[in-house]
Design a protein around this motif. Structure first.
Motif, mmCIF file in Angstrom:
data_model
loop_
_atom_site.group_PDB
_atom_site.id
_atom_site.type_symbol
_atom_site.label_atom_id
_atom_site.label_comp_id
_atom_site.label_asym_id
_atom_site.label_seq_id
_atom_site.Cartn_x
_atom_site.Cartn_y
_atom_site.Cartn_z
ATOM 1 N N GLN A 166 0.856 -1.171 0.000
ATOM 2 C CA GLN A 166 0.000 0.000 0.000
ATOM 3 C C GLN A 166 0.904 1.236 0.000
ATOM 4 O OE1 GLN A 166 -2.616 -0.299 3.362
ATOM 5 N NE2 GLN A 166 -4.317 -0.619 1.971
ATOM 6 N N GLN A 167 1.917 1.233 0.860
ATOM 7 C CA GLN A 167 2.864 2.356 0.842
ATOM 8 C C GLN A 167 3.691 2.323 -0.447
ATOM 9 O OE1 GLN A 167 6.371 2.403 3.312
ATOM 10 N NE2 GLN A 167 6.563 4.618 3.199
ATOM 11 N N GLY A 168 4.212 1.125 -0.765
ATOM 12 C CA GLY A 168 5.082 0.996 -1.932
ATOM 13 C C GLY A 168 4.433 1.594 -3.175
ATOM 14 N N ASP A 169 3.183 1.272 -3.394
ATOM 15 C CA ASP A 169 2.493 1.687 -4.612
ATOM 16 C C ASP A 169 1.871 3.080 -4.467
ATOM 17 O OD1 ASP A 169 0.967 1.744 -6.989
ATOM 18 O OD2 ASP A 169 0.775 -0.425 -6.969
ATOM 19 N N MET A 170 1.121 3.270 -3.388
ATOM 20 C CA MET A 170 0.329 4.504 -3.296
ATOM 21 C C MET A 170 1.194 5.734 -3.004
ATOM 22 S SD MET A 170 -2.950 2.708 -1.483
ATOM 23 C CE MET A 170 -4.137 4.016 -1.453
ATOM 24 N N GLU A 171 2.286 5.546 -2.265
ATOM 25 C CA GLU A 171 3.177 6.685 -2.026
ATOM 26 C C GLU A 171 4.014 6.965 -3.279
ATOM 27 O OE1 GLU A 171 4.668 7.748 2.172
ATOM 28 O OE2 GLU A 171 6.467 7.019 1.200
ATOM 29 N N SER A 172 4.244 5.939 -4.086
ATOM 30 C CA SER A 172 5.059 6.139 -5.291
ATOM 31 C C SER A 172 4.252 6.766 -6.426
ATOM 32 C CB SER A 172 5.628 4.794 -5.765
ATOM 33 O OG SER A 172 6.506 4.277 -4.803
ATOM 34 N N GLY A 206 0.870 7.782 -6.362
ATOM 35 C CA GLY A 206 -0.304 8.616 -6.038
ATOM 36 C C GLY A 206 0.008 10.061 -6.377
ATOM 37 N N LYS A 207 0.112 10.348 -7.651
ATOM 38 C CA LYS A 207 0.572 11.678 -8.108
ATOM 39 C C LYS A 207 -0.372 12.233 -9.182
ATOM 40 C CE LYS A 207 4.290 10.824 -5.655
ATOM 41 N NZ LYS A 207 5.538 10.222 -6.013
ATOM 42 N N THR A 263 -3.805 7.935 -12.429
ATOM 43 C CA THR A 263 -2.492 7.351 -12.090
ATOM 44 C C THR A 263 -2.717 6.248 -11.049
ATOM 45 O OG1 THR A 263 -2.022 9.049 -10.453
ATOM 46 C CG2 THR A 263 -1.262 9.483 -12.711
ATOM 47 N N GLY A 264 -1.879 6.199 -10.021
ATOM 48 C CA GLY A 264 -1.856 5.053 -9.099
ATOM 49 C C GLY A 264 -3.204 4.589 -8.563
ATOM 50 N N PRO A 265 -3.403 3.279 -8.543
ATOM 51 C CA PRO A 265 -4.652 2.719 -8.027
ATOM 52 C C PRO A 265 -4.663 2.645 -6.500
ATOM 53 C CG PRO A 265 -3.187 0.950 -8.663
ATOM 54 C CD PRO A 265 -2.461 2.240 -8.971
ATOM 55 N N VAL A 322 4.975 10.095 -14.216
ATOM 56 C CA VAL A 322 5.032 10.770 -12.912
ATOM 57 C C VAL A 322 6.362 10.442 -12.238
ATOM 58 C CG1 VAL A 322 2.534 10.798 -12.592
ATOM 59 C CG2 VAL A 322 3.867 8.855 -11.691
ATOM 60 N N LEU A 323 6.656 11.165 -11.189
ATOM 61 C CA LEU A 323 7.888 10.926 -10.426
ATOM 62 C C LEU A 323 7.529 9.992 -9.271
ATOM 63 C CD1 LEU A 323 9.252 14.567 -10.547
ATOM 64 C CD2 LEU A 323 10.208 12.569 -11.715
ATOM 65 N N SER A 324 7.986 8.736 -9.392
ATOM 66 C CA SER A 324 7.554 7.720 -8.425
ATOM 67 C C SER A 324 8.359 7.735 -7.134
ATOM 68 C CB SER A 324 7.683 6.324 -9.050
ATOM 69 O OG SER A 324 6.893 6.237 -10.208
ATOM 70 N N PHE A 325 9.375 8.577 -7.059
ATOM 71 C CA PHE A 325 10.275 8.421 -5.909
ATOM 72 C C PHE A 325 10.310 9.627 -4.973
ATOM 73 C CE2 PHE A 325 11.590 5.467 -9.212
ATOM 74 C CZ PHE A 325 11.487 4.287 -8.494
#
Ligand code: F6P
Length: 541
Positions: free
Chosen positions: A352-358, A360-361, A374-376, A497-500
């Protein structure tokens, strides 16, 4: 080029207007299972039960190529500054670019940042972690009063908690039974209170795990732990009971932790990607340096597969593309992660953190607002618990929810016949049921009363991926983690998007600081009516 104007995108949009029946696709293409399933090491991934035709898959691969996924992967792996808002390279992949030989972590190849090879420093820290881990696990490192350390408490939050906690739990079978592990993350005092109650300061080691060493929750928990410790022990004893994993040596030192007991990492490791770094010291203490080396090796296997395999056969890229297909063309908003393995209980929370924080932009790499999804939303629970909770909606609800089913052929417990066969029967049956459904005709043949037919009908055609590991061990867990990380990376590249970075978590943090001042002063400033009312309610009671 704007994503939504790319010919590959437009082609997919066109394809999305056709109804796709998964079952029918198997009839149309006898090679479907073969072309849509992959073996890598002890991992099998089947993506054939998706609403995707051959044309859709081909167009998705075209989209990946047109989006330069493999160029971006090269840029990440070679240490280019791709996290542009923070002006950083993104090099969690370097943390696992290591081999373990004759008791030593060694670099596999050089990786340069600003002209300097980062690999020697990575291996140096790993070797220092290994020395400490050996000492603590063997009882050579004792507490200040000479007693053996029995409990390890990791204090951290987000990436400094979710990974270590999930992984220590997942690899419970590898845990040194002399050591017990606890994880404290929440600033809610209940979290640390419940852990400290179980600890004896003479036998406890605290790991303060924080990339920045400024995170409010972690710093408060660390102070509470230190105060609790000092209520029974002396200041000089702290060095034997507190260690740190961080990038911030000044802050670690100011907190009172000896820099000899600090395991560093670097700003090019994102918090949510940091388990293979010093943040993973709790993992190494639990499973030992050799198993930790295997864990890194598993990541590396998948990293290399991702880097060197064409899109058609690339597991993370396939998962990413299907995610994009649902998210951007079939109007899907969420995806479920369903581990049929109790040891992976925390896996959905981790990603959830790995994907949504990366991902969620809403702003692209070029600083423009996106005009597409973008992110689901990622969510999930272990099967079979989920089956008795939310699967009703997955099977018969109005929403389409693609699911990743994850399981292992071999359990780590002795109850194969009694338990594991049943678990795996459910793992397989759920995917079959989601795809096949149950028709009116079948219900009639079963003698279903007419008035119940609409209720008992399952439309089916609901998508799932199957991820089957031979067993859950450090290697396969490393592969699984890297698989999802590279999936997230691929999606971020395609969504431009910038995933990091993670600027979205800042505002709430800042406002919490302002509100805390209001609370501490007992005299809150005016906010909006609702906020002010909440503050007044809290202060009055
Ligand atoms: O608030 C989000 C975040 O910055 C995450 O990205 C990170 O994993 C977490 O906080 C913890 O940060 P740190 O390791 O610096 O304490």
């Amino acid at each position: 080029m704007r994503l939504t104007q790319m010919p590959e995108w437009l082609r997919l949009k066109e394809l999305a207007s056709n109804e796709i029946n998964i079952k029918e696709q198997f009839l149309l293409d006898s090679d479907r299972l073969h072309s849509m399933s992959f073996n890598l090491g002890h991992m099998y991934v089947d993506i054939s039960k998706n609403r995707a035709t051959k044309d859709v898959m081909t167009s998705l691969y075209d989209l990946a190529r047109a989006s330069d996924v493999s160029d971006w992967a090269d840029r990440m792996f070679s240490g280019e500054v791709i996290n542009t808002t923070e002006k950083r390279a993104v090099l969690h992949i370097a943390l696992r670019n290591v081999k373990y030989e004759r008791g030593n972590f060694l670099p596999i190849s050089s990786i340069l940042v600003d002209g300097e090879d980062v690999m020697p420093a990575i291996c140096d820290v790993l070797n220092r972690m290994a020395i400490f881990s050996d000492k603590l696990r063997s009882g050579g490192w004792t507490g200040a009063t000479g007693k053996r350390i029995r409990k390890v408490v990791n204090i951290g939050i987000g990436g400094s908690d979710l990974g270590p906690k999930m992984i220590v739990r997942a690899l419970e079978a590898y845990r040194l039974k002399d050591l017990e592990f606890h994880f404290v993350s929440n600033v809610d005092g209940q979290d640390i209170y419940e852990v400290l109650r179980k600890c004896d300061p003479e036998e406890t080691l605290f790991i303060v795990a924080s990339k920045t060493f400024t995170t409010q929750e972690t710093m408060q928990n660390a102070v509470t732990a230190k105060n609790w410790f000092l209520s029974k022990m002396r200041e000089d004893d702290v060095a034997k009971h507190f260690i740190a994993a961080s990038t911030a040596s000044k802050e670690v030192s100011a907190f009172g932790i000896d820099l000899d007991n600090m395991f560093p990492f670097w700003d090019w490791v994102g918090g949510r990607y940091s388990s293979p770094s010093a943040i993973g010291i709790s993992i190494m203490l639990s499973i030992g340096k050799e198993a930790f080396a295997e864990f890194l090796h598993g990541h590396h296997l998948m990293d290399q597969h991702f880097l060197n395999t064409p899109a058609e056969k690339n597991i993370p890229i396939n998962l990413a593309l299907l995610g994009i297909w649902y998210n951007n063309f079939l109007g899907v908003e969420t995806m479920a992660m369903l581990p049929y393995d109790q040891r992976l209980e925390r896996f959905p929370a981790y990603f959830q953190q790995g994907d949504m924080e990366s991902n969620g932009k809403t702003i692209t790499r070029e600083g423009e607002r996106v005009d597409y999804q973008t992110g689901p939303i990622i969510w999930g629970e272990p099967g079979t618990n989920g089956q008795h909770a939310f699967y009703q909606l997955i099977h018969q609800g109005t929403k389409l929810i693609p699911c990743d089913f994850i399981a292992c052929v071999n359990p780590a417990h002795p109850y194969r016949k009694e338990h594991h066969d049943k678990l795996i029967a459910n793992f397989i049956a759920q995917q079959e049921a989601l795809m096949n459904g149950k028709s009116k005709e079948q219900l009639i043949a079963d003698g279903c009363p007419e008035e119940l037919i609409p209720h008992k009908t399952f439309d089916g055609n609901r998508p799932s991926n199957a991820i089957l590991l031979q067993e859950l061990n450090p290697v396969t867990l490393g592969m699984l983690i890297s698989m999802y990380e590279q999936k997230i990376f691929t999606q971020g590249v395609i969504w431009q998007v910038l995933s990091f970075d993670q600027w979205g978590v800042q505002l709430g943090k800042e406002l919490a600081g302002v509100i805390l001042k209001d609370i501490e002063s007992g005299n809150p400033k005016e906010h909006d009516p609702s906020t002010t009312a909440l503050l007044k309610k809290y202060l009055k009671d």
